[in-house]
Design an enzyme around this catalytic site. Structure first.
Site, PDB file in Angstrom:
ATOM      1  N   SER A 112       0.797  -1.196   0.153  1.00  0.00           N
ATOM      2  CA  SER A 112       0.084   0.041  -0.025  1.00  0.00           C
ATOM      3  C   SER A 112       0.890   1.175  -0.171  1.00  0.00           C
ATOM      4  O   SER A 112       1.902   1.495   0.647  1.00  0.00           O
ATOM      5  CB  SER A 112      -0.969   0.137   1.144  1.00  0.00           C
ATOM      6  OG  SER A 112      -1.422   1.194   1.521  1.00  0.00           O
ATOM      7  N   TYR A 135      -0.482   5.993  -3.708  1.00  0.00           N
ATOM      8  CA  TYR A 135      -1.474   7.132  -3.576  1.00  0.00           C
ATOM      9  C   TYR A 135      -0.669   8.462  -3.574  1.00  0.00           C
ATOM     10  O   TYR A 135       0.556   8.789  -3.551  1.00  0.00           O
ATOM     11  CB  TYR A 135      -1.985   7.159  -1.911  1.00  0.00           C
ATOM     12  CG  TYR A 135      -3.111   6.310  -1.771  1.00  0.00           C
ATOM     13  CD1 TYR A 135      -4.098   6.308  -2.260  1.00  0.00           C
ATOM     14  CD2 TYR A 135      -3.084   5.244  -0.597  1.00  0.00           C
ATOM     15  CE1 TYR A 135      -5.257   5.333  -2.124  1.00  0.00           C
ATOM     16  CE2 TYR A 135      -3.956   4.733  -0.333  1.00  0.00           C
ATOM     17  CZ  TYR A 135      -5.472   4.633  -0.977  1.00  0.00           C
ATOM     18  OH  TYR A 135      -6.423   3.810  -0.711  1.00  0.00           O
ATOM     19  N   THR A 161      -4.074   4.120  -7.222  1.00  0.00           N
ATOM     20  CA  THR A 161      -5.660   3.885  -6.683  1.00  0.00           C
ATOM     21  C   THR A 161      -6.440   5.115  -7.052  1.00  0.00           C
ATOM     22  O   THR A 161      -5.906   6.329  -6.639  1.00  0.00           O
ATOM     23  CB  THR A 161      -5.629   3.539  -5.280  1.00  0.00           C
ATOM     24  OG1 THR A 161      -5.200   2.200  -5.302  1.00  0.00           O
ATOM     25  CG2 THR A 161      -6.959   3.562  -4.560  1.00  0.00           C
ATOM     26  N   LYS A 220      -6.253   1.227 -10.316  1.00  0.00           N
ATOM     27  CA  LYS A 220      -7.167   0.375  -9.294  1.00  0.00           C
ATOM     28  C   LYS A 220      -8.374   1.069  -8.875  1.00  0.00           C
ATOM     29  O   LYS A 220      -8.171   2.369  -8.076  1.00  0.00           O
ATOM     30  CB  LYS A 220      -6.245   0.060  -8.063  1.00  0.00           C
ATOM     31  CG  LYS A 220      -7.152  -0.572  -6.946  1.00  0.00           C
ATOM     32  CD  LYS A 220      -6.094  -1.302  -5.867  1.00  0.00           C
ATOM     33  CE  LYS A 220      -6.916  -1.928  -4.917  1.00  0.00           C
ATOM     34  NZ  LYS A 220      -7.614  -1.313  -3.809  1.00  0.00           N
ATOM     35  N   HIS A 244     -12.960  -0.942  -3.757  1.00  0.00           N
ATOM     36  CA  HIS A 244     -12.195  -0.692  -2.623  1.00  0.00           C
ATOM     37  C   HIS A 244     -12.875  -1.619  -1.436  1.00  0.00           C
ATOM     38  O   HIS A 244     -12.839  -1.355  -0.356  1.00  0.00           O
ATOM     39  CB  HIS A 244     -12.324   0.657  -2.187  1.00  0.00           C
ATOM     40  CG  HIS A 244     -10.865   1.062  -1.578  1.00  0.00           C
ATOM     41  ND1 HIS A 244     -10.055   1.964  -2.229  1.00  0.00           N
ATOM     42  CD2 HIS A 244     -10.559   0.853  -0.327  1.00  0.00           C
ATOM     43  CE1 HIS A 244      -8.888   2.244  -1.511  1.00  0.00           C
ATOM     44  NE2 HIS A 244      -9.238   1.797  -0.239  1.00  0.00           N
TER      45      HIS A 244
HETATM   46  C1  FMN Z   1      -7.834  -2.383   6.183  1.00  0.00           C
HETATM   47  C2  FMN Z   1      -7.883  -2.005   4.603  1.00  0.00           C
HETATM   48  C3  FMN Z   1      -6.957  -1.183   4.360  1.00  0.00           C
HETATM   49  C4  FMN Z   1      -6.975  -0.712   2.876  1.00  0.00           C
HETATM   50  N1  FMN Z   1      -5.925   0.066   2.419  1.00  0.00           N
HETATM   51  C5  FMN Z   1      -5.947   0.272   0.970  1.00  0.00           C
HETATM   52  C6  FMN Z   1      -4.859   0.988   0.320  1.00  0.00           C
HETATM   53  O1  FMN Z   1      -4.253   1.483   1.186  1.00  0.00           O
HETATM   54  N2  FMN Z   1      -4.909   1.338  -0.833  1.00  0.00           N
HETATM   55  C7  FMN Z   1      -5.635   0.829  -1.720  1.00  0.00           C
HETATM   56  O2  FMN Z   1      -5.525   0.889  -2.918  1.00  0.00           O
HETATM   57  N3  FMN Z   1      -6.615  -0.107  -1.246  1.00  0.00           N
HETATM   58  C8  FMN Z   1      -6.788  -0.547   0.438  1.00  0.00           C
HETATM   59  N4  FMN Z   1      -7.811  -1.019   0.623  1.00  0.00           N
HETATM   60  C9  FMN Z   1      -8.650  -1.935  -0.468  1.00  0.00           C
HETATM   61  C10 FMN Z   1      -8.105  -3.172  -0.788  1.00  0.00           C
HETATM   62  O3  FMN Z   1      -6.878  -3.145  -1.635  1.00  0.00           O
HETATM   63  C11 FMN Z   1      -9.058  -3.986  -1.766  1.00  0.00           C
HETATM   64  O4  FMN Z   1      -9.583  -3.443  -2.846  1.00  0.00           O
HETATM   65  C12 FMN Z   1     -10.199  -4.613  -0.811  1.00  0.00           C
HETATM   66  O5  FMN Z   1      -9.932  -4.897   0.651  1.00  0.00           O
HETATM   67  C13 FMN Z   1     -10.560  -6.039  -1.603  1.00  0.00           C
HETATM   68  O6  FMN Z   1     -11.769  -6.459  -0.794  1.00  0.00           O
HETATM   69  P1  FMN Z   1     -11.700  -7.779   0.348  1.00  0.00           P
HETATM   70  O7  FMN Z   1     -11.205  -6.998   1.477  1.00  0.00           O
HETATM   71  O8  FMN Z   1     -13.121  -8.206   0.383  1.00  0.00           O
HETATM   72  O9  FMN Z   1     -10.635  -8.749  -0.542  1.00  0.00           O
HETATM   73  C14 FMN Z   1      -7.915  -1.484   1.784  1.00  0.00           C
HETATM   74  C15 FMN Z   1      -8.554  -2.566   2.709  1.00  0.00           C
HETATM   75  C16 FMN Z   1      -8.659  -2.828   3.756  1.00  0.00           C
HETATM   76  C17 FMN Z   1      -9.623  -3.904   4.474  1.00  0.00           C
END
Ligand code: FMN
Length: 348
Positions: A112, A135, A161, A220, A244
């Site tokens: 991330s 980001y 993203t 993304k 997301h």
């Molecule tokens: C705790 C958490 C933090 C996340 N932080 C980011 C991030 O920093 N950057 C990003 O592109 N997506 C982030 N996401 C989204 C994930 O990359 C992903 O798109 C999503 O969790 C997928 O769904 P799932 O959790 O149901 O597998 C985050 C998701 C969670 C649960």
């Protein structure tokens, strides 16, 4: 895992329960929750369960081939760890521990852009394939400096993203009067100097990014055919279909529902990743059958980190891989390559 050892966890629900027991309630809810009414969050799961798998019988299933490529990078299986910020809340060594777990499970890891660790340190913890999620938390000069370090550290692609113009309203956190950023304030600076820069991103920034890094680029958070087409025309090699995990815009389609139109628009000109609610081997099969090259996993891996650090991450990924192999054999498909939508049937 060493042969003969008794595994601490043997199913994915067990890992989630262990994480839930172990983590402070606010942290568990920060991971599990979504934006506003959590309709998008629920739709992701519901849409996956509405797809039934049509099995084919009497196919020699002794050998199952999970290997694939993403942006020409060879992968031992078509699953990636999704980028997640705030990992220090789930384990004191956060991103570094996640990198160790992904490496142990021989699984592509997306780091991330909200990481609190130097990218070099996280890269050193994982000898396997890794890519970077960006980001735009600063001006172009800040991003260019970061990208030079990302390239030098061995990341194989940069994925911007695009669904966080502003931070989604995550009501579980709001109701608890709990701010994840404040909770992380003791960690190394998790963000760049200007997190609000994200709100001004346009296609011009994609063109700039393409010029600025020698790595292949991805976007993304694409949910429509129009945006996917435009991205391909801008030279984007990786289209990531995602809402997301239901944490940003509420009331969107499930990502697996958005996938077929994006696959049609891309028409083979870029690789496609999907995420959002994928938490079982059969879910991975569904994403691949609809045209994704790889499926990214967020929370299911996050619970591994929360339950048992890198071992928990590797354990969760190992169980998922075993499920994928088993389910492929049971539906009479011996390779992850060449799966097609006729493997699926919509049921209500
Ligand atoms: C705790 C958490 C933090 C996340 N932080 C980011 C991030 O920093 N950057 C990003 O592109 N997506 C982030 N996401 C989204 C994930 O990359 C992903 O798109 C999503 O969790 C997928 O769904 P799932 O959790 O149901 O597998 C985050 C998701 C969670 C649960």
């Amino acid at each position: 895992m060493v042969a003969g050892m008794i595994a601490k966890f043997v199913t994915l629900p067990e890992i989630r329960q262990a994480a839930r027991r172990r983590l402070p309630r606010e942290v568990y809810n920060f991971g599990a929750g979504g934006a506003e009414t959590e309709t998008t969050l629920r739709r992701n799961r519901r849409a996956l369960s509405r797809l039934a798998i049509r099995q084919q019988i009497l196919v020699d299933a002794r050998e199952i081939d999970l290997e694939t490529t993403l942006l020409d990078v060879p992968l031992s299986w078509p699953v990636a760890v999704a980028p997640m910020g705030g990992l220090v809340l789930f384990h004191p060594e956060g991103d570094v521990e996640m990198a160790r777990g992904a490496g142990r499970a021989d699984t592509l890891q997306f780091l991330s852009g909200a990481t609190g660790w130097p990218v070099e340190e996280v890269a050193a913890a994982n000898p396997g394939p890794k890519m970077f999620q960006l980001y735009h938390h600063g001006d172009r000069g800040w991003v260019a400096d970061l990208l030079a370090r990302v390239e030098a550290s061995g990341y194989l692609a940069v994925c911007l993203t695009v669904d966080v113009q502003v931070y989604g309203r995550r009501e579980r956190d709001i109701v608890a009067r709990w701010d994840p950023r404040a909770a992380m304030s003791s960690a190394p600076n998790p963000r760049g100097p200007d997190p609000d820069y994200q709100a001004r991103l346009t296609w011009d920034d994609v063109a700039w990014l393409k010029k600025t890094t020698r790595l292949p680029i991805g976007l993304k958070g694409i949910m429509t055919a129009e945006d996917a087409r435009r991205a391909v025309e801008a030279g984007v090699g990786l289209i990531w279909v995602s809402n997301h995990g239901g944490r940003q815009l509420d009331q969107t389609q499930a990502s697996v529902e958005a996938l077929p139109a994006v696959v049609g628009a891309v028409a083979g000109r870029a690789d496609i990743v999907v995420d959002g609610g994928f938490s079982r081997g059969t879910d991975v099969i569904k994403g691949l059958a609809l045209g994704a090259k790889a499926v990214a996993i967020g929370r299911t891996v996050l619970w591994g980190l929360g339950a048992d650090g890198a071992d928990g991450v590797a354990c969760a990924l190992g169980i998922l891989r075993a499920e994928l192999r088993t389910s492929l054999a049971l539906c009479g498909r011996t390779s992850v390559k060449g799966l097609s939508p006729d493997l699926l049937l919509r049921v209500d």
